[in-house]
Motif scaffolding. Structure first.
Motif, short mmCIF file in Angstrom:
data_model
loop_
_atom_site.label_atom_id
_atom_site.label_comp_id
_atom_site.label_asym_id
_atom_site.label_seq_id
_atom_site.Cartn_x
_atom_site.Cartn_y
_atom_site.Cartn_z
N PRO A 95 -22.99 24.67 -15.12
CA PRO A 95 -22.29 25.94 -15.34
C PRO A 95 -23.21 27.13 -15.59
O PRO A 95 -22.77 28.28 -15.53
CB PRO A 95 -21.44 25.65 -16.57
CG PRO A 95 -22.16 24.57 -17.31
CD PRO A 95 -22.80 23.72 -16.23
N THR B 286 -24.64 30.94 -12.51
CA THR B 286 -24.09 30.79 -11.16
C THR B 286 -24.29 32.05 -10.32
O THR B 286 -24.16 32.00 -9.09
CB THR B 286 -22.59 30.46 -11.22
OG1 THR B 286 -21.91 31.48 -11.95
CG2 THR B 286 -22.35 29.11 -11.86
N ALA C 131 -18.89 30.16 -9.33
CA ALA C 131 -18.52 30.57 -10.68
C ALA C 131 -18.30 29.33 -11.53
O ALA C 131 -18.02 28.24 -11.00
CB ALA C 131 -17.24 31.42 -10.67
N PRO C 132 -18.41 29.48 -12.86
CA PRO C 132 -18.13 28.35 -13.75
C PRO C 132 -16.68 27.91 -13.66
O PRO C 132 -15.77 28.74 -13.48
CB PRO C 132 -18.45 28.91 -15.14
CG PRO C 132 -19.32 30.10 -14.90
CD PRO C 132 -18.88 30.67 -13.59
N ASP C 133 -16.44 26.62 -13.78
CA ASP C 133 -15.08 26.09 -13.82
C ASP C 133 -14.42 26.49 -15.13
O ASP C 133 -15.07 26.59 -16.17
CB ASP C 133 -15.11 24.56 -13.69
CG ASP C 133 -15.71 24.10 -12.37
OD1 ASP C 133 -15.54 24.80 -11.36
OD2 ASP C 133 -16.36 23.03 -12.36
N LEU C 134 -13.12 26.71 -15.06
CA LEU C 134 -12.36 27.12 -16.23
C LEU C 134 -11.97 25.92 -17.08
O LEU C 134 -11.91 24.79 -16.59
CB LEU C 134 -11.10 27.87 -15.77
CG LEU C 134 -11.34 29.22 -15.10
CD1 LEU C 134 -10.06 29.73 -14.46
CD2 LEU C 134 -11.87 30.23 -16.12
N SER D 172 -10.43 22.15 -16.24
CA SER D 172 -11.04 21.45 -15.11
C SER D 172 -11.62 20.13 -15.60
O SER D 172 -12.03 20.02 -16.76
CB SER D 172 -12.15 22.29 -14.50
OG SER D 172 -11.67 23.53 -14.01
N ALA E 95 -19.48 23.94 -12.70
CA ALA E 95 -19.32 25.11 -11.82
C ALA E 95 -19.12 24.63 -10.39
O ALA E 95 -19.55 23.52 -10.03
CB ALA E 95 -20.52 26.04 -11.91
N TYR F 98 -11.07 24.41 -11.16
CA TYR F 98 -10.56 25.74 -10.83
C TYR F 98 -11.37 26.79 -11.57
O TYR F 98 -11.91 26.56 -12.64
CB TYR F 98 -9.06 25.86 -11.09
CG TYR F 98 -8.58 25.55 -12.48
CD1 TYR F 98 -8.26 26.57 -13.38
CD2 TYR F 98 -8.37 24.23 -12.90
CE1 TYR F 98 -7.77 26.29 -14.65
CE2 TYR F 98 -7.89 23.94 -14.16
CZ TYR F 98 -7.59 24.98 -15.03
OH TYR F 98 -7.12 24.70 -16.29
N ARG F 99 -11.48 27.95 -10.91
CA ARG F 99 -12.36 29.01 -11.40
C ARG F 99 -11.88 30.33 -10.82
O ARG F 99 -11.06 30.38 -9.90
CB ARG F 99 -13.78 28.76 -10.93
CG ARG F 99 -13.92 28.75 -9.40
CD ARG F 99 -15.33 28.51 -8.95
NE ARG F 99 -15.49 28.53 -7.50
CZ ARG F 99 -15.58 29.62 -6.77
NH1 ARG F 99 -15.49 30.81 -7.34
NH2 ARG F 99 -15.73 29.55 -5.46
N TRP F 100 -12.41 31.41 -11.35
CA TRP F 100 -12.12 32.73 -10.80
C TRP F 100 -13.05 33.04 -9.65
O TRP F 100 -14.22 32.62 -9.64
CB TRP F 100 -12.27 33.81 -11.88
CG TRP F 100 -11.12 33.86 -12.84
CD1 TRP F 100 -11.10 33.39 -14.12
CD2 TRP F 100 -9.83 34.40 -12.59
NE1 TRP F 100 -9.87 33.60 -14.69
CE2 TRP F 100 -9.07 34.23 -13.77
CE3 TRP F 100 -9.23 35.03 -11.49
CZ2 TRP F 100 -7.75 34.65 -13.88
CZ3 TRP F 100 -7.91 35.45 -11.59
CH2 TRP F 100 -7.19 35.26 -12.78
N SER F 101 -12.55 33.76 -8.68
CA SER F 101 -13.37 34.32 -7.62
C SER F 101 -12.95 35.77 -7.41
O SER F 101 -11.75 36.07 -7.37
CB SER F 101 -13.20 33.54 -6.31
OG SER F 101 -13.94 34.16 -5.27
#
Length: 198
Positions: A10, A13, A31-34, A37, A43, A187-190
């Protein structure tokens, strides 16, 4: 060009996210995973490139990904949208003894999900290219959502998910539980679209 999914630690990134400026790279997002996850390395790095993520990382002087898979698309749909989105990646493996007919039914049920679950925007189902990246995964199921609640709410709680899809992941369901128990739900933000080539 090949689409790849790579698993990263993580930390830091941003340098991987900047790889999109390199020649031979047409899409890049890391991006890092939320929280929530599981099964990953912390990530996720999505890359569309002429060469593997490990080679791209080497060009940037970055550590290699912990795991990387080359994707062979089955089907997908890219829905234009602007602004940040949640990118979800599910890596899983069907049992080697599963018949082709059962695997086809599993894939069909996954592909039917967007017609029932309105929070899914772009989506893609792929098989892992075992010649290029042999390993523990056989499939990758990806979606984009407007927010986390679209995944953790409507998607995971939807009756179609529980009645038609979840059975393939439950070894106690006779004639259906063909997915190995080890999965990676990430899942993560993009800040930009990921599934452009879906």
């Amino acid at each position: 060009m090949t689409r790849w999914v790579a698993l990263l630690p993580p930390e830091q990134t941003d340098p991987y996210d900047a790889a999109g400026a390199l020649p031979g790279v047409s899409g890049c997002s890391a991006a890092p995973d939320l929280p929530g996850s599981f099964g990953g390395r912390g990530a996720t790095w999505d890359l569309t490139a002429e060469r593997p993520p490990s080679a791209v990382a080497a060009e940037l002087g970055l550590p290699e990904p912990v795991d990387e898979v080359a994707l062979t698309p089955v089907r997908g749909r890219s829905v234009p949208s602007s602004g940040p989105r949640v990118k979800r990646t599910l890596l899983f493996a069907v049992r080697p003894e599963a018949s082709d007919a059962l695997v086809a039914r599993l894939e069909s049920d996954l592909l039917a999900m967007p017609a029932h679950i309105t929070s899914i925007r772009s989506w893609a189902l792929s098989r892992v290219d075992q010649e290029r990246t042999p390993g523990r995964w056989t499939h990758v199921w990806e979606q984009e959502f407007a927010d986390v609640e679209g995944l953790t709410g409507e998607y995971l709680d939807h009756p179609f998910h529980w009645t038609c899809v979840d059975r393939w992941f439950d070894s106690e369901v006779p004639g259906a539980g063909i997915v190995r128990p080890l999965v990676a739900h990430l899942y993560r933000w993009s800040g930009r679209p990921v599934l452009l080539d879906a």
